[in-house]
Motif scaffolding. Structure first.
Motif, PDB file in Angstrom:
ATOM      1  N   ASP A 441      10.505  35.689   6.507  1.00 22.11           N
ATOM      2  CA  ASP A 441      11.311  34.468   7.001  1.00 22.11           C
ATOM      3  C   ASP A 441      10.803  33.201   5.284  1.00 22.11           C
ATOM      4  O   ASP A 441      10.096  32.148   5.684  1.00 22.11           O
ATOM      5  CB  ASP A 441      11.495  33.683   8.042  1.00 22.11           C
ATOM      6  CG  ASP A 441      12.093  32.421   7.350  1.00 22.11           C
ATOM      7  OD1 ASP A 441      13.582  32.422   7.217  1.00 22.11           O
ATOM      8  OD2 ASP A 441      12.165  31.450   8.023  1.00 22.11           O
ATOM      9  N   LEU A 442      10.353  34.109   4.177  1.00 23.21           N
ATOM     10  CA  LEU A 442       9.468  33.146   3.254  1.00 23.21           C
ATOM     11  C   LEU A 442      10.677  32.184   2.454  1.00 23.21           C
ATOM     12  O   LEU A 442      12.292  32.659   2.158  1.00 23.21           O
ATOM     13  CB  LEU A 442       8.974  34.160   2.127  1.00 23.21           C
ATOM     14  CG  LEU A 442       8.274  35.117   2.532  1.00 23.21           C
ATOM     15  CD1 LEU A 442       7.787  35.655   1.285  1.00 23.21           C
ATOM     16  CD2 LEU A 442       6.684  33.531   3.103  1.00 23.21           C
ATOM     17  N   ASP A 443      10.661  30.742   2.215  1.00 24.97           N
ATOM     18  CA  ASP A 443      11.170  30.338   1.648  1.00 24.97           C
ATOM     19  C   ASP A 443      11.544  30.287   0.273  1.00 24.97           C
ATOM     20  O   ASP A 443      10.511  29.777  -0.523  1.00 24.97           O
ATOM     21  CB  ASP A 443      11.195  28.811   1.925  1.00 24.97           C
ATOM     22  CG  ASP A 443      12.401  27.784   1.835  1.00 24.97           C
ATOM     23  OD1 ASP A 443      13.290  28.002   0.307  1.00 24.97           O
ATOM     24  OD2 ASP A 443      12.312  26.033   2.207  1.00 24.97           O
ATOM     25  N   LEU A 444      12.025  30.270  -0.798  1.00 24.33           N
ATOM     26  CA  LEU A 444      12.230  30.923  -2.299  1.00 24.33           C
ATOM     27  C   LEU A 444      12.437  29.533  -2.592  1.00 24.33           C
ATOM     28  O   LEU A 444      11.257  29.127  -3.886  1.00 24.33           O
ATOM     29  CB  LEU A 444      12.686  31.714  -3.027  1.00 24.33           C
ATOM     30  CG  LEU A 444      13.208  32.889  -2.495  1.00 24.33           C
ATOM     31  CD1 LEU A 444      14.261  33.916  -2.530  1.00 24.33           C
ATOM     32  CD2 LEU A 444      11.308  33.608  -3.155  1.00 24.33           C
ATOM     33  N   SER A 445      13.142  28.741  -1.802  1.00 23.14           N
ATOM     34  CA  SER A 445      13.046  27.389  -2.935  1.00 23.14           C
ATOM     35  C   SER A 445      11.682  26.948  -2.713  1.00 23.14           C
ATOM     36  O   SER A 445      11.033  25.962  -3.868  1.00 23.14           O
ATOM     37  CB  SER A 445      14.581  26.424  -2.120  1.00 23.14           C
ATOM     38  OG  SER A 445      13.644  26.041  -1.189  1.00 23.14           O
ATOM     39  N   MET A 446      11.015  27.202  -1.584  1.00 21.00           N
ATOM     40  CA  MET A 446      10.221  26.416  -1.855  1.00 21.00           C
ATOM     41  C   MET A 446       9.103  26.533  -2.778  1.00 21.00           C
ATOM     42  O   MET A 446       7.840  25.530  -3.736  1.00 21.00           O
ATOM     43  CB  MET A 446       9.362  26.532  -0.323  1.00 21.00           C
ATOM     44  CG  MET A 446       7.622  26.158  -0.286  1.00 21.00           C
ATOM     45  SD  MET A 446       7.389  25.323   1.793  1.00 21.00           S
ATOM     46  CE  MET A 446       8.744  24.881   2.551  1.00 21.00           C
ATOM     47  N   SER A 447       8.950  27.898  -2.964  1.00 20.15           N
ATOM     48  CA  SER A 447       8.220  28.890  -3.790  1.00 20.15           C
ATOM     49  C   SER A 447       8.022  28.596  -5.408  1.00 20.15           C
ATOM     50  O   SER A 447       7.572  27.708  -6.243  1.00 20.15           O
ATOM     51  CB  SER A 447       8.081  30.353  -4.231  1.00 20.15           C
ATOM     52  OG  SER A 447       7.477  30.532  -2.879  1.00 20.15           O
ATOM     53  N   ALA A 448       9.891  28.245  -5.276  1.00 25.57           N
ATOM     54  CA  ALA A 448       9.893  27.111  -6.831  1.00 25.57           C
ATOM     55  C   ALA A 448       9.669  26.189  -7.220  1.00 25.57           C
ATOM     56  O   ALA A 448       9.085  25.471  -8.036  1.00 25.57           O
ATOM     57  CB  ALA A 448      11.460  27.307  -7.548  1.00 25.57           C
ATOM     58  N   LYS A 449       9.898  25.796  -6.177  1.00 22.60           N
ATOM     59  CA  LYS A 449       8.946  23.935  -6.107  1.00 22.60           C
ATOM     60  C   LYS A 449       7.890  23.653  -6.244  1.00 22.60           C
ATOM     61  O   LYS A 449       7.210  22.883  -6.704  1.00 22.60           O
ATOM     62  CB  LYS A 449       9.497  23.113  -4.655  1.00 22.60           C
ATOM     63  CG  LYS A 449      11.277  22.437  -4.041  1.00 22.60           C
ATOM     64  CD  LYS A 449      11.626  21.781  -3.164  1.00 22.60           C
ATOM     65  CE  LYS A 449      12.914  22.130  -2.576  1.00 22.60           C
ATOM     66  NZ  LYS A 449      12.625  21.190  -1.458  1.00 22.60           N
ATOM     67  N   MET A 450       6.750  24.647  -5.687  1.00 20.79           N
ATOM     68  CA  MET A 450       5.347  24.772  -5.642  1.00 20.79           C
ATOM     69  C   MET A 450       5.126  24.825  -7.487  1.00 20.79           C
ATOM     70  O   MET A 450       4.157  24.702  -7.642  1.00 20.79           O
ATOM     71  CB  MET A 450       5.031  26.069  -4.895  1.00 20.79           C
ATOM     72  CG  MET A 450       4.757  25.611  -4.154  1.00 20.79           C
ATOM     73  SD  MET A 450       3.853  26.760  -2.735  1.00 20.79           S
ATOM     74  CE  MET A 450       4.469  26.808  -0.938  1.00 20.79           C
ATOM     75  N   ALA A 451       6.045  26.012  -7.958  1.00 19.65           N
ATOM     76  CA  ALA A 451       5.631  26.342  -9.141  1.00 19.65           C
ATOM     77  C   ALA A 451       6.014  25.111 -10.060  1.00 19.65           C
ATOM     78  O   ALA A 451       5.048  24.303 -11.286  1.00 19.65           O
ATOM     79  CB  ALA A 451       6.208  27.541 -10.005  1.00 19.65           C
ATOM     80  N   LEU A 452       6.956  24.435  -9.813  1.00 20.22           N
ATOM     81  CA  LEU A 452       7.585  23.530 -11.096  1.00 20.22           C
ATOM     82  C   LEU A 452       6.655  21.777 -10.616  1.00 20.22           C
ATOM     83  O   LEU A 452       6.290  21.623 -11.654  1.00 20.22           O
ATOM     84  CB  LEU A 452       8.832  22.559 -10.292  1.00 20.22           C
ATOM     85  CG  LEU A 452       9.269  21.207 -10.699  1.00 20.22           C
ATOM     86  CD1 LEU A 452       9.255  21.684 -11.994  1.00 20.22           C
ATOM     87  CD2 LEU A 452      10.838  20.801 -10.223  1.00 20.22           C
ATOM     88  N   ALA A 453       5.761  21.359  -9.197  1.00 19.31           N
ATOM     89  CA  ALA A 453       4.713  20.877  -9.354  1.00 19.31           C
ATOM     90  C   ALA A 453       3.902  21.602  -9.713  1.00 19.31           C
ATOM     91  O   ALA A 453       2.833  20.177 -10.476  1.00 19.31           O
ATOM     92  CB  ALA A 453       4.712  20.835  -7.688  1.00 19.31           C
ATOM     93  N   ALA A 454       3.552  22.555  -9.903  1.00 26.57           N
ATOM     94  CA  ALA A 454       1.730  23.152 -11.213  1.00 26.57           C
ATOM     95  C   ALA A 454       2.349  22.190 -12.332  1.00 26.57           C
ATOM     96  O   ALA A 454       1.139  22.273 -13.176  1.00 26.57           O
ATOM     97  CB  ALA A 454       1.929  24.106 -10.511  1.00 26.57           C
TER      98      ALA A 454
END
Length: 526
Positions: A441-454
């Motif tokens: 149940d991975l949230d791809l939008s959360m992964s994208a937000k992490m990449a944006l924060a980095a």
């Protein structure tokens, strides 16, 4: 029975905090080691680690994660007697196998000069004498992971590293003038003193407070051989996986030397380059204290959820472990790309190590994900799958070393490329295996937000590099880390990756950090 139980993420945070403290102290020891003994000494120490780790792997037999899994499962369903049997068997095996490995090492002593630099033999035997303590300590740590109380192991790690640093540094400074062999021996002696202190700390906690947790008057109809089977289901594949990893680690110097020889590089020069590569890898894996903490707690957490037949909880914990590892990895990659060379220059005075660190930085995501993914497979009773993945990634690593260094003439960067390639293979196969055996149940939008924060955090780090270019390397790295971490955390908060209340639950630093966050615009109500 009563027990002090911690939530999954809280337990991971406790271990992560202890890991950060211990890594900082260990880094200080490595800095003294690099400056006292140089790249030659660092490379020499690396050559004695593989056979020692092989003996430790055989002695522990993969029991620590097995103990944590079996104890967590049985306590979840109330079978205290079965959990106690697993605990007693694991301790008995660890004591016997640890002593057996010591005897085996001394029996093979006449043949060691064929496979090992003679200067490393005294340090190797000093290492071997530590094996029984390492075995018993690892099983006791597995017990605490099983009851989901990570505080005693965390405290033991801090005590161990403190004693190690306090003993190793003066011994190394005192003995190194006599030669590299004595410097390595001093480091090993200090490490042994630290391991003993850490084990005694954890054992004292167990004896005074926790030894009654598995005391029961009930009788169980389930036979003891069932407990052996339960332990073996995790222990045997874990041991095989670890053995494959150690064998590949041990074979790496041999393949590397041969590849450099065919590329026209002398053995002495190759040893120095391998030492620089080892320095880079030490820094690259420093943030894995966080993903390693997740790996330690995920096995009993998933085992407990599986025992309760709560598939939704299993999926949530898998997703939490993957997202947490990604959060650490993305920032580490940005930091090392921006200031990796400064870090290696400041700590080791070795720019080559810094160049390798910056080169390897993009692979952080794959390296940091591998351990949690393998831990998830262990919790799902699929530990054998991680063994197969370890075998495949190790084969890829050795083949790529020869191809990139000998045939491709890429030098030390070829070695780095080979290691990065094997890490990518391991992480991708691990993710595919987890998806096969359980819904994700991975949230791809959360992964994208992490990449944006980095990416946002990289901007002030790049500015620091530009405006502080004439400053000392340690100042540049410290400013980069401070500016980047602050920007990363604030960006993550505004992007909705965490709430202020969640930050407040982080041990020790959570509440002060949350108070500061509440003063920021639009965050106080979150």
């Amino acid at each position: 029975m009563t027990r002090s139980r911690q939530s999954f993420l809280h337990g991971a945070a406790v271990l992560a905090f202890a890991g950060i403290v211990t890594r900082v102290m260990a880094l200080a020891v490595q800095m003294v080691m690099a400056r006292t003994m140089g790249a030659q000494g660092f490379g020499l120490f690396q050559t004695i680690s593989p056979p020692y780790f092989l003996l430790v792997t055989l002695a522990t037999f993969g029991l620590p994660p097995a103990v944590s899994k079996v104890i967590a499962e049985n306590l979840a369903v109330g079978d205290v007697a079965r959990a106690r049997k697993a605990w007693i068997m694991a301790n008995a095996w660890s004591a016997a196998s640890g002593l057996a490995m010591v005897c085996l090492a001394f029996a093979l002593s006449p043949h060691l000069q064929r496979f090992m630099d003679p200067r490393a033999i005294p340090a190797f035997f000093a290492m071997v004498l530590r094996i029984p303590i390492v075995c018993l300590s690892s099983v006791l740590s597995g017990f605490y992971m099983g009851i989901q109380n990570q505080t005693p192991p965390a405290l033991a790690w801090i005590v161990e590293t403190t004693v190690r640093a306090a003993a190793s540094v003066p011994l190394m400074i005192w003995m190194s003038p006599w030669g590299v062999r004595y410097g390595a021996l001093a480091l090993v002696i200090g490490g042994g003193m630290g391991e003993l202190a850490g084990y005694l700390t954890m054992l004292g906690t167990y004896g005074l407070r926790d030894r009654r947790l598995l005391v029961t008057v009930q009788r169980t109809a389930r036979p003891a051989r069932g407990v052996v089977r339960d332990l073996a289901q995790v222990a045997v594949p874990t041991m095989l996986s670890n053995v494959l990893g150690v064998v590949a680690f041990a074979a790496e110097p041999t393949v590397m030397y041969q590849a450099f020889l065919e590329a026209g590089v002398s053995r002495r020069e190759a040893t120095a380059m391998y030492g620089a590569f080892g320095m880079a890898m030490e820094l690259l894996f420093m943030p894995t204290v966080l993903s390693g903490a997740i790996s330690s707690v995920i096995v009993p957490a998933i085992s407990e959820a599986k025992a309760l037949h709560d598939d939704r909880l299993v999926a949530r914990r898998i997703a939490q472990s993957i997202h947490a590892a990604m959060f650490v990895a993305l920032f580490a990659a940005a930091l090392f790309i921006a200031s990796g060379e400064d870090a290696a220059t400041a700590l080791y005075r070795n720019p080559t190590a810094g160049q390798l660190l910056a080169y390897l930085a993009p692979s952080c995501l794959f390296f940091y994900l591998s351990d949690p993914l393998f831990a998830v497979l262990q919790g799902l009773n699929r530990a054998f799958v991680s063994t197969v993945i370890t075998f495949l990634s190790s084969a890829v690593r050795l083949a790529c070393i020869y191809e990139f260094v000998a045939a491709g003439h890429q030098g030390i960067r070829g070695l780095a490329s080979a290691v990065a390639t094997s890490g990518i293979v391991a992480a991708v196969l691990g993710m595919l295996a987890v998806r096969r055996y359980h819904d994700l149940d991975l949230d791809l939008s959360m992964s994208a937000k992490m990449a944006l924060a980095a990416a946002i955090a990289w901007l002030p780090m790049g500015a620091v590099q530009h405006h502080a270019a004439l400053q000392a390397a340690w100042i540049q790295f410290a400013l980069c880390a401070l500016a980047g971490m602050t920007t990363y955390v604030i960006s993550a908060m505004y992007l909705g990756l965490a709430t202020v209340d969640e930050i407040a639950r982080i041990p020790v630093v959570g509440e002060p950090l949350a108070r500061a966050m509440r003063r920021l615009p639009y965050l106080g109500a979150r």
